[in-house]
Design a protein around this motif. Structure first.
Motif, mmCIF file in Angstrom:
data_model
loop_
_atom_site.group_PDB
_atom_site.id
_atom_site.type_symbol
_atom_site.label_atom_id
_atom_site.label_comp_id
_atom_site.label_asym_id
_atom_site.label_seq_id
_atom_site.Cartn_x
_atom_site.Cartn_y
_atom_site.Cartn_z
ATOM 1 N N LEU A 172 -30.674 -5.724 19.457
ATOM 2 C CA LEU A 172 -30.246 -6.102 20.800
ATOM 3 C C LEU A 172 -29.130 -5.197 21.303
ATOM 4 O O LEU A 172 -28.533 -4.441 20.535
ATOM 5 C CB LEU A 172 -29.740 -7.548 20.791
ATOM 6 C CG LEU A 172 -30.728 -8.616 20.339
ATOM 7 C CD1 LEU A 172 -30.022 -9.944 20.107
ATOM 8 C CD2 LEU A 172 -31.857 -8.767 21.355
ATOM 9 N N MET A 173 -28.851 -5.323 22.593
ATOM 10 C CA MET A 173 -27.744 -4.619 23.234
ATOM 11 C C MET A 173 -27.201 -5.495 24.358
ATOM 12 O O MET A 173 -27.895 -6.392 24.835
ATOM 13 C CB MET A 173 -28.205 -3.281 23.818
ATOM 14 C CG MET A 173 -29.171 -3.446 24.986
ATOM 15 S SD MET A 173 -29.705 -1.912 25.768
ATOM 16 C CE MET A 173 -28.234 -1.402 26.613
ATOM 17 N N PHE A 174 -25.962 -5.229 24.774
ATOM 18 C CA PHE A 174 -25.378 -5.870 25.949
ATOM 19 C C PHE A 174 -25.132 -4.825 27.017
ATOM 20 O O PHE A 174 -24.796 -3.677 26.706
ATOM 21 C CB PHE A 174 -24.014 -6.506 25.623
ATOM 22 C CG PHE A 174 -24.094 -7.878 25.050
ATOM 23 C CD1 PHE A 174 -24.454 -8.959 25.824
ATOM 24 C CD2 PHE A 174 -23.760 -8.092 23.723
ATOM 25 C CE1 PHE A 174 -24.504 -10.236 25.290
ATOM 26 C CE2 PHE A 174 -23.796 -9.360 23.176
ATOM 27 C CZ PHE A 174 -24.168 -10.441 23.971
ATOM 28 N N HIS A 175 -25.260 -5.251 28.270
ATOM 29 C CA HIS A 175 -24.805 -4.440 29.394
ATOM 30 C C HIS A 175 -24.078 -5.343 30.360
ATOM 31 O O HIS A 175 -24.564 -6.400 30.730
ATOM 32 C CB HIS A 175 -25.965 -3.735 30.106
ATOM 33 C CG HIS A 175 -25.466 -2.750 31.116
ATOM 34 N ND1 HIS A 175 -25.214 -3.095 32.428
ATOM 35 C CD2 HIS A 175 -25.141 -1.441 30.987
ATOM 36 C CE1 HIS A 175 -24.759 -2.033 33.068
ATOM 37 N NE2 HIS A 175 -24.699 -1.022 32.218
ATOM 38 N N GLN A 176 -22.889 -4.904 30.745
ATOM 39 C CA GLN A 176 -22.063 -5.635 31.708
ATOM 40 C C GLN A 176 -22.023 -4.820 32.987
ATOM 41 O O GLN A 176 -21.481 -3.723 33.010
ATOM 42 C CB GLN A 176 -20.649 -5.799 31.143
ATOM 43 C CG GLN A 176 -19.675 -6.467 32.076
ATOM 44 C CD GLN A 176 -19.891 -7.959 32.130
ATOM 45 O OE1 GLN A 176 -20.042 -8.602 31.108
ATOM 46 N NE2 GLN A 176 -19.888 -8.517 33.323
ATOM 47 N N SER A 177 -22.627 -5.338 34.040
ATOM 48 C CA SER A 177 -22.617 -4.615 35.310
ATOM 49 C C SER A 177 -21.574 -5.229 36.218
ATOM 50 O O SER A 177 -20.920 -6.205 35.871
ATOM 51 C CB SER A 177 -23.990 -4.672 35.976
ATOM 52 O OG SER A 177 -24.230 -5.976 36.460
ATOM 53 N N GLY A 178 -21.463 -4.696 37.385
ATOM 54 C CA GLY A 178 -20.548 -5.242 38.380
ATOM 55 C C GLY A 178 -21.320 -5.830 39.531
ATOM 56 O O GLY A 178 -20.791 -6.006 40.609
ATOM 57 N N SER A 197 -21.595 -11.989 34.023
ATOM 58 C CA SER A 197 -22.118 -12.361 32.717
ATOM 59 C C SER A 197 -22.696 -11.133 32.026
ATOM 60 O O SER A 197 -23.412 -10.355 32.651
ATOM 61 C CB SER A 197 -23.234 -13.401 32.855
ATOM 62 O OG SER A 197 -22.742 -14.587 33.394
ATOM 63 N N PRO A 198 -22.397 -10.970 30.748
ATOM 64 C CA PRO A 198 -23.015 -9.844 30.039
ATOM 65 C C PRO A 198 -24.501 -10.135 29.841
ATOM 66 O O PRO A 198 -24.883 -11.259 29.520
ATOM 67 C CB PRO A 198 -22.269 -9.817 28.710
ATOM 68 C CG PRO A 198 -21.830 -11.227 28.503
ATOM 69 C CD PRO A 198 -21.565 -11.788 29.874
ATOM 70 N N MET A 199 -25.324 -9.163 30.078
ATOM 71 C CA MET A 199 -26.761 -9.316 29.919
ATOM 72 C C MET A 199 -27.165 -8.765 28.559
ATOM 73 O O MET A 199 -26.786 -7.663 28.183
ATOM 74 C CB MET A 199 -27.507 -8.569 31.014
ATOM 75 C CG MET A 199 -27.121 -9.042 32.396
ATOM 76 S SD MET A 199 -27.447 -10.773 32.566
ATOM 77 C CE MET A 199 -28.226 -10.805 34.110
ATOM 78 N N CYS A 200 -27.935 -9.558 27.816
ATOM 79 C CA CYS A 200 -28.388 -9.184 26.487
ATOM 80 C C CYS A 200 -29.863 -8.825 26.567
ATOM 81 O O CYS A 200 -30.667 -9.620 27.065
ATOM 82 C CB CYS A 200 -28.151 -10.349 25.527
ATOM 83 S SG CYS A 200 -28.518 -9.963 23.809
ATOM 84 N N TYR A 201 -30.200 -7.639 26.096
ATOM 85 C CA TYR A 201 -31.567 -7.122 26.157
ATOM 86 C C TYR A 201 -31.999 -6.638 24.771
ATOM 87 O O TYR A 201 -31.150 -6.267 23.956
ATOM 88 C CB TYR A 201 -31.641 -5.907 27.088
ATOM 89 C CG TYR A 201 -31.191 -6.139 28.488
ATOM 90 C CD1 TYR A 201 -32.018 -6.756 29.420
ATOM 91 C CD2 TYR A 201 -29.937 -5.713 28.916
ATOM 92 C CE1 TYR A 201 -31.612 -6.942 30.732
ATOM 93 C CE2 TYR A 201 -29.523 -5.905 30.224
ATOM 94 C CZ TYR A 201 -30.357 -6.516 31.125
ATOM 95 O OH TYR A 201 -29.949 -6.704 32.414
ATOM 96 N N PRO A 202 -33.302 -6.559 24.532
ATOM 97 C CA PRO A 202 -33.742 -5.820 23.350
ATOM 98 C C PRO A 202 -33.206 -4.383 23.454
ATOM 99 O O PRO A 202 -33.192 -3.799 24.544
ATOM 100 C CB PRO A 202 -35.267 -5.862 23.444
ATOM 101 C CG PRO A 202 -35.545 -7.134 24.208
ATOM 102 C CD PRO A 202 -34.429 -7.201 25.226
#
Length: 135
Positions: free
Chosen positions: A40-46, A53-58
């Motif tokens: 998995l990975m996280f991405h925090q956008s603006g 909310s941090p988004m968790c993706y494969p």
């Protein structure tokens, strides 16, 4: 007894402090999601809506580039074949949050349909604290 958050491995050049951590509850949910979805990975956008909310993706499903900053890496998942869980943030958002330490936590509730925890009835959220060192 409350366990301490796990700090990420430092990834920003010239820095010697972690900028992001995971609470024990986040680690527990991520371990479950890792079994279901793989790395998995996280991405925090603006962005709007769930932008805080941090988004968790494969891992690799969200393509990062020059407009993103790798804030940290967690090497605690994957069992006998550990693979990193990276935490990315849009560069624009990092400009605003550069003086904060981020802790990923979990709360009850439904987050964005794009983040892999959505079907679990839980959502990741960021708890931030101001850092007292220069960023």
């Amino acid at each position: 007894m409350t366990a301490e958050p796990i700090n990420a491995v430092v990834t920003l050049p010239g820095e010697d402090f972690s900028r992001v951590a995971l609470t024990p509850a986040a680690v527990e949910l991520l371990a479950k999601l890792w079994e279901q979805h793989g790395p998995l990975m996280f991405h925090q956008s603006g962005g709007c809506c769930d932008g805080s909310s941090p988004m968790c993706y494969p891992a690799g499903e969200f393509i990062t580039g020059d407009s993103d900053v790798l804030l940290g890496r967690f090497d605690v998942f994957g069992g006998t074949d550990p693979q990193p869980l990276e935490f990315w943030m849009s560069r624009e958002q990092f400009n605003y949050w550069s003086h904060t330490h981020l802790t990923v936590d979990v709360v009850q509730g439904r987050g964005s349909g794009f983040s892999v925890e959505a079907p679990e009835g839980k959502r990741f959220l960021i708890r931030s604290t101001l850092m007292d060192w220069p960023a």
